[in-house]
Design a protein around this motif. Structure first.
Motif, mmCIF file in Angstrom:
data_model
loop_
_atom_site.group_PDB
_atom_site.id
_atom_site.type_symbol
_atom_site.label_atom_id
_atom_site.label_comp_id
_atom_site.label_asym_id
_atom_site.label_seq_id
_atom_site.Cartn_x
_atom_site.Cartn_y
_atom_site.Cartn_z
ATOM 1 N N ASN A 41 0.987 -1.126 -0.146
ATOM 2 C CA ASN A 41 0.073 0.021 -0.082
ATOM 3 C C ASN A 41 0.822 1.220 0.044
ATOM 4 O O ASN A 41 0.314 2.410 -0.296
ATOM 5 C CB ASN A 41 -0.993 -0.026 1.347
ATOM 6 C CG ASN A 41 -0.182 -0.078 2.680
ATOM 7 O OD1 ASN A 41 0.596 -0.677 2.667
ATOM 8 N ND2 ASN A 41 -0.522 0.716 3.304
ATOM 9 N N ASP A 92 2.563 1.473 -4.059
ATOM 10 C CA ASP A 92 1.665 0.993 -5.225
ATOM 11 C C ASP A 92 1.481 1.880 -6.358
ATOM 12 O O ASP A 92 1.882 3.087 -6.240
ATOM 13 C CB ASP A 92 0.001 1.043 -4.546
ATOM 14 C CG ASP A 92 -0.431 2.293 -3.837
ATOM 15 O OD1 ASP A 92 0.384 3.185 -3.769
ATOM 16 O OD2 ASP A 92 -1.595 2.583 -3.810
ATOM 17 N N HIS A 113 -1.279 -5.281 -3.070
ATOM 18 C CA HIS A 113 -2.282 -4.599 -2.126
ATOM 19 C C HIS A 113 -3.454 -4.210 -3.042
ATOM 20 O O HIS A 113 -3.214 -3.379 -4.098
ATOM 21 C CB HIS A 113 -1.667 -3.454 -1.487
ATOM 22 C CG HIS A 113 -2.683 -2.740 -0.550
ATOM 23 N ND1 HIS A 113 -3.086 -3.388 0.580
ATOM 24 C CD2 HIS A 113 -3.277 -1.533 -0.987
ATOM 25 C CE1 HIS A 113 -3.921 -2.458 0.976
ATOM 26 N NE2 HIS A 113 -3.926 -1.352 0.178
ATOM 27 N N ARG A 144 -7.482 -2.143 -2.025
ATOM 28 C CA ARG A 144 -8.321 -1.692 -0.818
ATOM 29 C C ARG A 144 -8.809 -2.759 -0.338
ATOM 30 O O ARG A 144 -9.626 -3.297 -0.751
ATOM 31 C CB ARG A 144 -8.916 -0.301 -1.327
ATOM 32 C CG ARG A 144 -9.497 0.290 -0.056
ATOM 33 C CD ARG A 144 -9.914 1.731 -0.562
ATOM 34 N NE ARG A 144 -10.996 1.407 -1.509
ATOM 35 C CZ ARG A 144 -12.279 1.345 -1.638
ATOM 36 N NH1 ARG A 144 -12.990 1.315 -0.290
ATOM 37 N NH2 ARG A 144 -13.202 1.032 -2.593
ATOM 38 N N ASP A 145 -8.885 -2.933 1.071
ATOM 39 C CA ASP A 145 -9.393 -4.188 1.899
ATOM 40 C C ASP A 145 -10.825 -4.063 1.499
ATOM 41 O O ASP A 145 -11.483 -5.259 1.496
ATOM 42 C CB ASP A 145 -9.358 -3.895 3.411
ATOM 43 C CG ASP A 145 -7.591 -4.155 3.744
ATOM 44 O OD1 ASP A 145 -7.168 -5.400 3.699
ATOM 45 O OD2 ASP A 145 -6.962 -3.411 3.897
ATOM 46 N N GLU A 146 -11.571 -3.037 1.523
ATOM 47 C CA GLU A 146 -13.021 -3.018 1.260
ATOM 48 C C GLU A 146 -13.474 -3.544 0.044
ATOM 49 O O GLU A 146 -14.271 -4.366 0.089
ATOM 50 C CB GLU A 146 -13.575 -1.445 1.460
ATOM 51 C CG GLU A 146 -13.697 -0.893 2.814
ATOM 52 C CD GLU A 146 -12.261 -0.431 3.316
ATOM 53 O OE1 GLU A 146 -12.052 0.026 4.441
ATOM 54 O OE2 GLU A 146 -11.484 -0.495 2.486
ATOM 55 N N ARG A 147 -12.732 -3.045 -0.881
ATOM 56 C CA ARG A 147 -13.044 -3.630 -2.395
ATOM 57 C C ARG A 147 -12.437 -5.262 -2.459
ATOM 58 O O ARG A 147 -13.445 -5.955 -2.999
ATOM 59 C CB ARG A 147 -12.064 -2.812 -3.325
ATOM 60 C CG ARG A 147 -12.090 -3.222 -4.811
ATOM 61 C CD ARG A 147 -11.242 -2.581 -5.692
ATOM 62 N NE ARG A 147 -11.315 -1.286 -5.820
ATOM 63 C CZ ARG A 147 -12.376 -0.488 -6.573
ATOM 64 N NH1 ARG A 147 -12.838 -1.425 -7.407
ATOM 65 N NH2 ARG A 147 -12.426 0.556 -6.966
ATOM 66 N N GLN A 171 -2.230 -7.391 2.709
ATOM 67 C CA GLN A 171 -3.650 -6.663 3.405
ATOM 68 C C GLN A 171 -3.598 -6.729 4.891
ATOM 69 O O GLN A 171 -2.738 -7.469 5.562
ATOM 70 C CB GLN A 171 -4.534 -7.621 2.983
ATOM 71 C CG GLN A 171 -4.676 -7.861 1.341
ATOM 72 C CD GLN A 171 -5.064 -6.742 0.489
ATOM 73 O OE1 GLN A 171 -4.564 -6.710 -0.629
ATOM 74 N NE2 GLN A 171 -5.896 -5.591 1.057
ATOM 75 N N THR A 211 -11.773 -0.805 10.030
ATOM 76 C CA THR A 211 -11.388 -1.069 8.880
ATOM 77 C C THR A 211 -11.600 -2.394 8.623
ATOM 78 O O THR A 211 -12.115 -3.151 9.405
ATOM 79 C CB THR A 211 -9.521 -1.184 9.234
ATOM 80 O OG1 THR A 211 -9.377 -2.132 9.977
ATOM 81 C CG2 THR A 211 -9.154 0.278 9.533
#
Length: 585
Positions: free
Chosen positions: A127, A130, A182, A184-187, A217, A225
């Protein structure tokens, strides 16, 4: 995990590291060289143990647009330790054009005739380093174009993730490395739920490959989060190398449902927290697949890491007199002297290990008389501690309050809210009680009745709707139960349950009754609400400035986040590796 008692010549030997963070604090005269000294030690360990290649699980650089100085120092180190005449004993059998399709030179560097590579480096991005900008380029692409690293795991389509493994052979041993840079964790969580993450497997001898999954991640679940749950990792992954988490937990641990996870942790402390204060390691991974799949990870302690001490001190628990600022500072001064003496005794002896340690004391005080200026206090240690200005962190001690058990299943509710198709509040309530655990189910109201009450509270500006309905329902249950002739302490719960079941079966009738109740009460109260609003508007003109500021409310609306822009994909063409292995889903 089977422990390899002896190493054979054909065994894979891999140096595993993550979160190097080159360039961290490069403008700090004291700490500027920390990340580079440790990275050089990592490369020296690779040479010493004669590894086949190096695996990096993201965040080689601290920022995605590093300074020219950071780039030059990184390039110089890679040229010094990774280029040479030492023969490469591994064979790359994947489709190189597919693995490195994001690169202008889609070829593994040790097969490039223009380069003389002795230790290949395979890396995903994290992250911090990136891709960014119009063409989605990062410093990793620069090193890849120079042939110094093999950059893989970059996804150019974030709507449908396809992970193609790197297939390597050494004698009769075979490994498949699945790299996921990496996201984004939500995605990523949504993509896994929608089954939009696909991992290809070799079509030939599928069970003979030792499968390694590399990711960068969140592993730990933290407030506010998202994270990557371990159970979404396919069962056939024998080993997961987890980047991004800085705490060193390098010894493999079993994951649910099967396989192992190794978390090497960072090689340099980038935050003053407890997880960063431990010993830093990289791992020497040995793999054998011939006959029986076996592996072991040998932790290699890093000797050039700057020492760090983290401690939380509650003044209320101290036996010494810390009743005022003077006594508190005297106590802490002696405490730091003891810490410095202990750290000096634990030094590694490496000539490049920094002499000044990092210290963070989190002081929790109960009285304002104990408070003092932490920056001024730290000045007396500026020649002995690397971070003397922020060595002391003062905060009031929080009293422990026993939390009442929540009657809401937060995990079940969060999963439902994340589903974009569920928009109506009554559907959310219905889905929640279908997935919630048994101890979180309703005992008096029906689900449809509760959904109607919640709908009134949310969409019809009736904040006390749920309270009204619950009180009304409790009254009805009480009347029903007290009318039973054989009522006693033993069978009262049975009558309550039977009442709930009978009304649940009449869900439509229950909803109509709830609607009638709320409608009847809403009709009898508008005049009162109107009067209240008039009174408030009249009184607002005589409020003071402070009262106006306190009474004002900022209402922020938050729209749904749109789908991120897709990066343009360059059409590249590379040659296929020797003995290329076909993949399938």
């Amino acid at each position: 995990m089977s422990s390899l008692s002896n190493c054979e010549e054909e065994d894979f030997k891999i140096l595993v590291a993550t979160d190097i963070h080159l360039g961290f604090e490069e403008k700090n005269l004291i700490r500027a060289d920390d990340s580079f000294n440790t990275f050089e030690e990592v490369l020296q360990l690779a040479v010493k143990h004669q590894v086949d290649f190096i695996l990096l699980a993201g965040d080689l650089f601290h920022v995605n647009q590093p300074s020219v100085t950071s780039l030059e120092r990184c390039i110089s180190l890679l040229r010094t330790y990774c280029l040479g005449d030492r023969p490469i004993n591994i064979e790359f059998v994947s489709d190189q054009a597919e693995i490195f399709k994001h690169s202008h030179h889609p070829i593994v560097n040790f097969e490039d005739q223009n380069l003389n590579v002795s230790i290949p480096v395979f890396s995903i991005h994290g992250n911090h380093d990136d891709p960014c900008g119009y063409r989605e380029i990062s410093c990793m692409d620069l090193l890849s174009s120079m042939g110094l690293i093999n950059y893989f795991g970059k996804q150019t389509n974030l709507q449908d993730i396809k992970i193609v493994p790197i297939l390597l052979k050494k004698g009769n041993n075979k490994i498949a490395i699945y790299g996921l840079s990496h996201i984004r964790d939500e995605r990523l969580e949504r993509l896994f739920k929608d089954r939009k993450v696909r991992m290809l497997r070799p079509k030939e001898d599928v069970d003979e490959w030792f499968n390694i999954f590399m990711c960068h991640q969140n592993r730990a679940k933290r407030p506010g989060t998202k994270h990557l749950p371990e159970n979404v990792i396919p069962r056939y992954m024998e080993l997961t190398i987890w980047g991004h988490e800085h705490e060193s937990l390098i010894d493999p641990v079993l994951r649910d449902p099967c396989g192992y996870i190794s978390q090497p942790g960072s090689t340099v402390a980038t935050s003053m927290c407890e997880g960063e204060s431990g010993t830093k390691y990289v791992g020497l991974l040995t793999i054998r697949t011939q006959g029986k799949k076996e592996f072991k990870i040998e932790p290699l302690e890093l000797k050039t890491v700057r020492q760090m001490h983290f401690e939380t001190i509650r003044l209320s628990e101290c036996e010494e007199d810390v009743s005022n600022s003077k006594y508190t500072q005297e106590f802490l001064k002696q405490k730091i002297e003891d810490i410095l003496s202990d750290l000096n005794f634990k030094r590694s002896g490496h000539h490049k290990q920094p002499k000044l340690p990092l210290i963070r004391l989190r002081i929790e005080y109960t009285s304002e008389t104990q408070h003092f200026n932490g920056i001024q206090f730290g000045q007396q240690f500026q020649d002995r501690v690397a971070n003397s200005s922020d060595m002391i962190l003062l905060r009031t001690e929080k009293k422990s309050i026993e939390k009442k058990p929540r009657c809401i299943d937060d995990n079940a509710l969060a999963d439902i809210v994340d589903i974009e198709e569920v928009e109506k509040i009554e559907h959310i309530v219905d889905q929640y009680f279908k997935t919630a655990s048994e101890d979180k189910q309703l005992e008096l109201l029906s689900v449809n009745g509760m959904a109607e009450a919640v709908d009134w509270a949310v969409n019809k500006s009736c904040p006390d709707a749920i309270n009204r309905v619950v009180k009304h329902q409790m009254k009805k249950v009480r009347n029903y139960v007290t009318k039973q002739e054989d009522l006693d302490e033993i069978n009262i719960s049975e009558y309550i349950t039977s009442y709930h079941i009978s009304h649940t079966q009449k869900s439509k009738e229950e909803v109509n009754k709830v609607r009638e109740l709320l409608n009847s009460q809403a009709i009898t109260q508008p005049a009162k609400h109107q009067t209240d609003s008039i009174d408030e508007s009249n009184n607002s003109s005589v409020l003071s400035d402070d009262e106006l500021n306190n009474s004002s409310t900022n209402i922020s609306t938050r729209g749904r986040r749109g789908v991120g822009r897709r990066a343009s994909r360059a059409s590249t063409r590379g040659r296929r590796g020797r003995g290329q292995t076909t993949l399938n889903f």
